[in-house]
Scaffold this motif. Sequence first.
Motif, mmCIF file in Angstrom:
data_model
loop_
_atom_site.group_PDB
_atom_site.id
_atom_site.type_symbol
_atom_site.label_atom_id
_atom_site.label_comp_id
_atom_site.label_asym_id
_atom_site.label_seq_id
_atom_site.Cartn_x
_atom_site.Cartn_y
_atom_site.Cartn_z
ATOM 1 N N TYR A 114 0.834 -1.199 0.000
ATOM 2 C CA TYR A 114 0.000 0.000 0.000
ATOM 3 C C TYR A 114 0.872 1.253 0.000
ATOM 4 N N ILE A 115 1.878 1.283 0.880
ATOM 5 C CA ILE A 115 2.722 2.474 1.015
ATOM 6 C C ILE A 115 3.594 2.686 -0.219
ATOM 7 N N SER A 116 4.111 1.610 -0.794
ATOM 8 C CA SER A 116 4.953 1.755 -1.982
ATOM 9 C C SER A 116 4.151 2.338 -3.152
ATOM 10 N N LYS A 117 2.872 1.974 -3.244
ATOM 11 C CA LYS A 117 2.019 2.554 -4.286
ATOM 12 C C LYS A 117 1.742 4.023 -3.994
ATOM 13 N N LEU A 118 1.530 4.328 -2.720
ATOM 14 C CA LEU A 118 1.264 5.698 -2.308
ATOM 15 C C LEU A 118 2.451 6.607 -2.626
ATOM 16 N N LEU A 119 3.658 6.094 -2.388
ATOM 17 C CA LEU A 119 4.880 6.875 -2.606
ATOM 18 C C LEU A 119 5.483 6.652 -3.991
ATOM 19 N N LYS A 120 4.822 5.829 -4.799
ATOM 20 C CA LYS A 120 5.292 5.504 -6.149
ATOM 21 C C LYS A 120 6.720 4.947 -6.117
ATOM 22 N N ILE A 121 6.889 3.935 -5.267
ATOM 23 C CA ILE A 121 8.171 3.254 -5.124
ATOM 24 C C ILE A 121 8.101 1.917 -5.853
ATOM 25 N N MET A 252 15.408 12.755 -5.689
ATOM 26 C CA MET A 252 15.104 14.068 -5.124
ATOM 27 C C MET A 252 16.076 14.347 -3.989
ATOM 28 N N ASN A 253 16.286 15.605 -3.678
ATOM 29 C CA ASN A 253 17.204 15.903 -2.571
ATOM 30 C C ASN A 253 16.539 15.576 -1.243
ATOM 31 N N GLU A 254 17.322 15.579 -0.191
ATOM 32 C CA GLU A 254 16.838 15.115 1.109
ATOM 33 C C GLU A 254 15.703 15.979 1.649
ATOM 34 N N TYR A 255 15.820 17.283 1.490
ATOM 35 C CA TYR A 255 14.765 18.177 1.972
ATOM 36 C C TYR A 255 13.458 17.920 1.229
ATOM 37 N N ASP A 256 13.548 17.831 -0.082
ATOM 38 C CA ASP A 256 12.344 17.576 -0.885
ATOM 39 C C ASP A 256 11.735 16.216 -0.553
ATOM 40 N N PHE A 257 12.601 15.233 -0.256
ATOM 41 C CA PHE A 257 12.088 13.908 0.095
ATOM 42 C C PHE A 257 11.288 13.961 1.389
ATOM 43 N N LEU A 258 11.801 14.671 2.401
ATOM 44 C CA LEU A 258 11.075 14.777 3.666
ATOM 45 C C LEU A 258 9.743 15.502 3.469
ATOM 46 N N CYS A 259 9.732 16.527 2.642
ATOM 47 C CA CYS A 259 8.480 17.227 2.337
ATOM 48 C C CYS A 259 7.508 16.294 1.612
ATOM 49 N N PHE A 260 8.049 15.512 0.707
ATOM 50 C CA PHE A 260 7.258 14.565 -0.079
ATOM 51 C C PHE A 260 6.606 13.511 0.820
ATOM 52 N N ILE A 261 7.397 12.900 1.682
ATOM 53 C CA ILE A 261 6.861 11.826 2.532
ATOM 54 C C ILE A 261 5.925 12.393 3.597
ATOM 55 N N LYS A 262 6.199 13.618 4.051
ATOM 56 C CA LYS A 262 5.324 14.259 5.034
ATOM 57 C C LYS A 262 3.938 14.496 4.443
ATOM 58 N N LYS A 263 3.904 14.917 3.186
ATOM 59 C CA LYS A 263 2.638 15.183 2.518
ATOM 60 C C LYS A 263 1.905 13.889 2.177
ATOM 61 N N LYS A 264 2.604 12.948 1.555
ATOM 62 C CA LYS A 264 1.973 11.708 1.106
ATOM 63 C C LYS A 264 1.484 10.850 2.270
ATOM 64 N N MET A 265 2.264 10.810 3.349
ATOM 65 C CA MET A 265 1.905 9.982 4.507
ATOM 66 C C MET A 265 1.059 10.751 5.517
ATOM 67 N N ASN A 266 0.793 12.031 5.220
ATOM 68 C CA ASN A 266 -0.013 12.875 6.103
ATOM 69 C C ASN A 266 0.561 12.878 7.525
ATOM 70 N N VAL A 267 1.849 13.235 7.595
ATOM 71 C CA VAL A 267 2.594 13.231 8.855
ATOM 72 C C VAL A 267 2.798 14.667 9.322
ATOM 73 N N THR A 268 2.613 14.915 10.612
ATOM 74 C CA THR A 268 2.779 16.274 11.144
ATOM 75 C C THR A 268 4.183 16.531 11.675
ATOM 76 N N CYS A 269 4.913 15.452 11.976
ATOM 77 C CA CYS A 269 6.241 15.614 12.572
ATOM 78 C C CYS A 269 7.164 14.498 12.081
ATOM 79 N N ILE A 270 8.374 14.863 11.664
ATOM 80 C CA ILE A 270 9.372 13.881 11.221
ATOM 81 C C ILE A 270 10.678 14.119 11.963
#
Length: 367
Positions: A114-121, A252-270
């Motif tokens: 499920y998560i790999s599809k969500l993150l397009k991995i 993607m760079n590390e900052y963009d990756f954290l923004c990406f996973i925060k948005k896709k996983m609907n996370v408030t804190c990383i």
Amino acid sequence: MKVFVKDIADILENIAPVKYAHSYDNVGLIVGSFHKKVKNVLITLDLTEEVFYESINKKCDLIISFHPIIFQSIKNITGKTYSERVIIHALKNDTSIYVIHTNLDMVWDGPSSYISKLLKINREKVLFPKKENLKKLTTYVPIDYASKVRNALFEAGAGNISNYSHCSYNFDGFGSYMGNKKTKPFFGKKEVFHMERETCINVIFPNYKLNIIKNALFKSHPYEEIAYEIYNIENISPYIGIGFIGNLMKKMNEYDFLCFIKKKMNVTCIRHSNFREKNIQKIAMITGSGRFGIETAIKEKADVFVSSDLKYHDFFKHEKKILIVDIGHYESEKFTKNLVKSFLDKNFTSISVYESEIHTNPVKYFH
């Protein structure tokens, strides 16, 4: 069409066999009867009292929880803890409770899918393959009956290798036997030496299907006494185990990756280790508690390891070789409700399946 708890359990256990669960886990039917009729099902990550009251409001006969309501043995049930109170409520209201946890984590079509599809991995393999999972059956069948036996074994679940099914190795030869006066040989006569042209069939199968495979062999084979051998084999399936290794569609760079996973996983804190100033593409991930996977992720040359429940000193283990990311336990597993619902929706049309609307994460964040 009437649906019973056992019907639902059979579907779930065909996807995620109970025997795949870790030894410390407590999965399967926890409260209730397999013979209870089911009209409504509630799926939750955690079974709290609030979730149970929700099940009552939705008139649910069965609750499917990802996390076990009972982890260890209970000597008495007096209502002193929330889990004991839930059990009391369930018994009073004739509500069954079923748990699917680490056995679901182990399968390729589980939360990782499920998560790999969500993150397009694009997943390559599991991070920790399950060991001692396979057995091999060798048996000898009269040539004219080989297809019948082979197909029966396939139908029972033998002969699956990764993305291939109906796998077997066969060769012909001669089997010999001589039965005593108490026998009823299928070919030949009792007390007379006989040689029969036979096919040797070899198939592999998962451990948990041992009895099913043996029953299929015994029912389909024509002989009174069946010659067969079963071996444990060391082959490891790349698709059964904990976590996964895969690649993002683009770097993607590390900052963009954290923004990406925060948005896709609907996370408030990383929480994360120091940036390495390198691009992210190869990902290692374990949903839930996964601090044990850091070293393996590094050996796999992953650019990032994503999991939860990491301790202070775990973030020192990056050794500038990997970005370590903790997205939270609840946050990494919350999509499991939708996954289990999709399994049931595909197989049952006469029952209503609900995802719990209760946010059960016990960890709160002060912003």
